[in-house]
Scaffold this motif. Structure first.
Motif, mmCIF file in Angstrom:
data_model
loop_
_atom_site.group_PDB
_atom_site.id
_atom_site.type_symbol
_atom_site.label_atom_id
_atom_site.label_comp_id
_atom_site.label_asym_id
_atom_site.label_seq_id
_atom_site.Cartn_x
_atom_site.Cartn_y
_atom_site.Cartn_z
ATOM 1 N N HIS A 13 70.080 61.499 65.551
ATOM 2 C CA HIS A 13 71.491 61.271 65.872
ATOM 3 C C HIS A 13 72.331 62.218 65.031
ATOM 4 C CE1 HIS A 13 70.663 57.621 68.122
ATOM 5 N NE2 HIS A 13 69.945 57.174 67.128
ATOM 6 N N ALA A 20 70.821 61.723 61.379
ATOM 7 C CA ALA A 20 69.926 60.575 61.160
ATOM 8 C C ALA A 20 68.670 60.774 61.991
ATOM 9 C CB ALA A 20 70.634 59.288 61.553
ATOM 10 N N ALA A 22 66.226 59.216 63.421
ATOM 11 C CA ALA A 22 65.965 57.803 63.724
ATOM 12 C C ALA A 22 64.533 57.565 64.195
ATOM 13 C CB ALA A 22 66.952 57.310 64.780
ATOM 14 N N PRO A 41 62.796 47.057 58.788
ATOM 15 C CA PRO A 41 64.123 46.861 58.206
ATOM 16 C C PRO A 41 65.233 47.515 59.033
ATOM 17 C CG PRO A 41 62.882 48.500 56.958
ATOM 18 C CD PRO A 41 61.937 47.928 57.965
ATOM 19 N N SER A 42 66.450 47.089 58.767
ATOM 20 C CA SER A 42 67.614 47.687 59.401
ATOM 21 C C SER A 42 67.640 49.183 59.109
ATOM 22 C CB SER A 42 68.864 46.999 58.855
ATOM 23 O OG SER A 42 69.992 47.591 59.416
ATOM 24 N N GLY A 43 67.932 49.973 60.131
ATOM 25 C CA GLY A 43 67.994 51.413 59.956
ATOM 26 C C GLY A 43 66.664 52.116 60.158
ATOM 27 N N ALA A 44 65.593 51.356 60.431
ATOM 28 C CA ALA A 44 64.265 51.957 60.592
ATOM 29 C C ALA A 44 64.148 52.798 61.859
ATOM 30 C CB ALA A 44 63.191 50.866 60.588
ATOM 31 N N GLY A 45 65.026 52.520 62.840
ATOM 32 C CA GLY A 45 64.978 53.267 64.094
ATOM 33 C C GLY A 45 64.509 52.441 65.286
ATOM 34 N N LYS A 46 64.389 51.133 65.107
ATOM 35 C CA LYS A 46 63.862 50.257 66.166
ATOM 36 C C LYS A 46 64.744 50.283 67.406
ATOM 37 C CE LYS A 46 64.375 46.555 63.636
ATOM 38 N NZ LYS A 46 65.058 47.174 62.463
ATOM 39 N N SER A 47 66.048 50.145 67.174
ATOM 40 C CA SER A 47 66.981 50.095 68.295
ATOM 41 C C SER A 47 66.987 51.430 69.045
ATOM 42 C CB SER A 47 68.367 49.757 67.762
ATOM 43 O OG SER A 47 69.239 49.525 68.818
ATOM 44 N N THR A 48 66.950 52.515 68.289
ATOM 45 C CA THR A 48 66.896 53.838 68.927
ATOM 46 C C THR A 48 65.635 53.950 69.784
ATOM 47 O OG1 THR A 48 68.123 54.837 67.099
ATOM 48 C CG2 THR A 48 66.834 56.325 68.497
HETATM 49 P P1 ADP Z 1 67.372 49.802 63.559
HETATM 50 O O1 ADP Z 1 67.477 49.341 64.968
HETATM 51 O O2 ADP Z 1 65.971 49.745 63.028
HETATM 52 O O3 ADP Z 1 68.345 49.135 62.651
HETATM 53 P P2 ADP Z 1 68.674 52.218 64.496
HETATM 54 O O4 ADP Z 1 67.835 52.822 65.568
HETATM 55 O O5 ADP Z 1 69.866 51.435 64.897
HETATM 56 O O6 ADP Z 1 67.723 51.355 63.532
HETATM 57 O O7 ADP Z 1 69.140 53.361 63.508
HETATM 58 C C1 ADP Z 1 68.251 54.306 62.938
HETATM 59 C C2 ADP Z 1 69.049 55.314 62.170
HETATM 60 O O8 ADP Z 1 69.815 56.093 63.083
HETATM 61 C C3 ADP Z 1 70.048 54.706 61.208
HETATM 62 O O9 ADP Z 1 70.139 55.586 60.115
HETATM 63 C C4 ADP Z 1 71.351 54.674 62.002
HETATM 64 O O10 ADP Z 1 72.453 54.711 61.169
HETATM 65 C C5 ADP Z 1 71.213 55.942 62.823
HETATM 66 N N1 ADP Z 1 71.913 55.881 64.124
HETATM 67 C C6 ADP Z 1 71.622 55.056 65.154
HETATM 68 N N2 ADP Z 1 72.432 55.299 66.201
HETATM 69 C C7 ADP Z 1 73.246 56.311 65.818
HETATM 70 C C8 ADP Z 1 74.288 57.038 66.448
HETATM 71 N N3 ADP Z 1 74.668 56.797 67.698
HETATM 72 N N4 ADP Z 1 74.892 57.997 65.749
HETATM 73 C C9 ADP Z 1 74.523 58.293 64.492
HETATM 74 N N5 ADP Z 1 73.541 57.663 63.835
HETATM 75 C C10 ADP Z 1 72.900 56.669 64.486
#
Ligand code: ADP
Ligand code: ADP
Length: 233
Positions: A13, A20, A22, A41-48
């Motif tokens: 990202h 990031a 991700a 953990p939060s920020g691991a990249g799961k949602s991405t």
């Molecule tokens: P998780 O779901 O595990 O919490 P995310 O996939 O949300 O992790 O985020 C992984 C990393 O990518 C984090 O550092 C987050 O801040 C970053 N990130 C996620 N989406 C975006 C975005 N649209 N723009 C910039 N950084 C992003």
């Protein structure tokens, strides 16, 4: 072919500040009928990762196959069509259409996928009945509890019988009762053969799955089959 086969997925990202990284090279194969939890953990990249698997974000590298079919060349429009048919998605904040009734929220994807109004109604009645929402069909989403809204979102995600269900922190905004409810429903659909990928930071919820992938710093750190008691085999 597996329902889902991802190879070498990479996503960075670019926003303000440092990029990031991700998702940093992920291979993932999900077979028909599996219930896979991705935890970490939060920020691991799961949602991405989940967004990549559902075509909501495009990878910078790597490929995704659905039922053996490559998706690399799919346009946004094609993804939208395919998602309706083969990938149901539920999110932390439900994402229901606030000015449509519960019934219309559930029927909409069926109608968009080409069902007749009668078929859409039949599917909707059956699913909402099964999810204990038979009496709420005329309600608006805002009139329902969080747990009820998530059940509506689940009905909407499943109305077209997609081979794959993706769930992104589906209990993340629910109280403990709502959490138990949504987890029980995921388990029930899994028992009937629904393939599920669940993203959750909560290791306790992950133990409902039969396979747990630990995600850390954009990569798969561990991938373990569970034996049904919550312990690794
Ligand atoms: P998780 O779901 O595990 O919490 P995310 O996939 O949300 O992790 O985020 C992984 C990393 O990518 C984090 O550092 C987050 O801040 C970053 N990130 C996620 N989406 C975006 C975005 N649209 N723009 C910039 N950084 C992003
Ligand atoms: P969700 O878990 O609900 O899918 P995300 O973590 O993907 O939510 O983030 C919600 C929105 O915020 C998305 O549009 C995502 O791209 C964006 N986002 C997430 N993390 C960051 C970040 N670190 N910087 C900028 N945007 C972000």
């Amino acid at each position: 072919a597996p329902v889902l086969h991802a190879e070498g997925l990479v996503k960075t990202h670019y926003g303000e500040g440092a990029p990031a990284h991700a998702v940093r090279g992920v291979d993932l194969c999900v077979r028909q009928g599996e219930f896979v939890a991705v935890t970490g953990p939060s920020g691991a990249g799961k949602s991405t990762l989940l967004h990549l698997l559902g075509g909501l974000q495009r990878p910078d590298g790597g490929s995704i196959r659905l039922d053996g079919e490559r998706t690399d060349a799919w346009s946004e429009a094609r993804w939208a069509v395919e998602r309706r048919k083969r990938i149901g998605i539920v999110f932390q904040f439900f994402n229901l259409v606030s000015n449509l009734s519960v019934a219309d929220n559930v029927e909409l994807p069926a109608l968009l996928a080409g069902c007749t109004p009668k078929q859409a109604r039949t599917e909707r009645e059956q699913l909402l009945g099964e999810l204990g929402l038979g009496g709420k069909e005329r309600s608006m989403p805002g009139e329902l509890s969080g747990g009820e809204q998530q059940r509506v979102a689940l009905a909407r995600a499943l109305v077209n019988h997609p081979p794959l269900l993706l769930a992104d922190e589906p209990a993340g905004s629910l109280d403990s009762k709502g959490t138990r409810e949504v987890m029980r429903l995921l388990s029930r659909f899994h028992q009937r053969g629904q393939t599920i990928v669940l993203v959750t930071h909560d290791a306790r919820l992950a133990s409902a799955a039969d396979r747990v992938i630990s995600f850390f710093d954009g990569r798969i750190a561990d991938d373990a089959e569970l034996d049904g008691t919550g312990a690794s085999r």
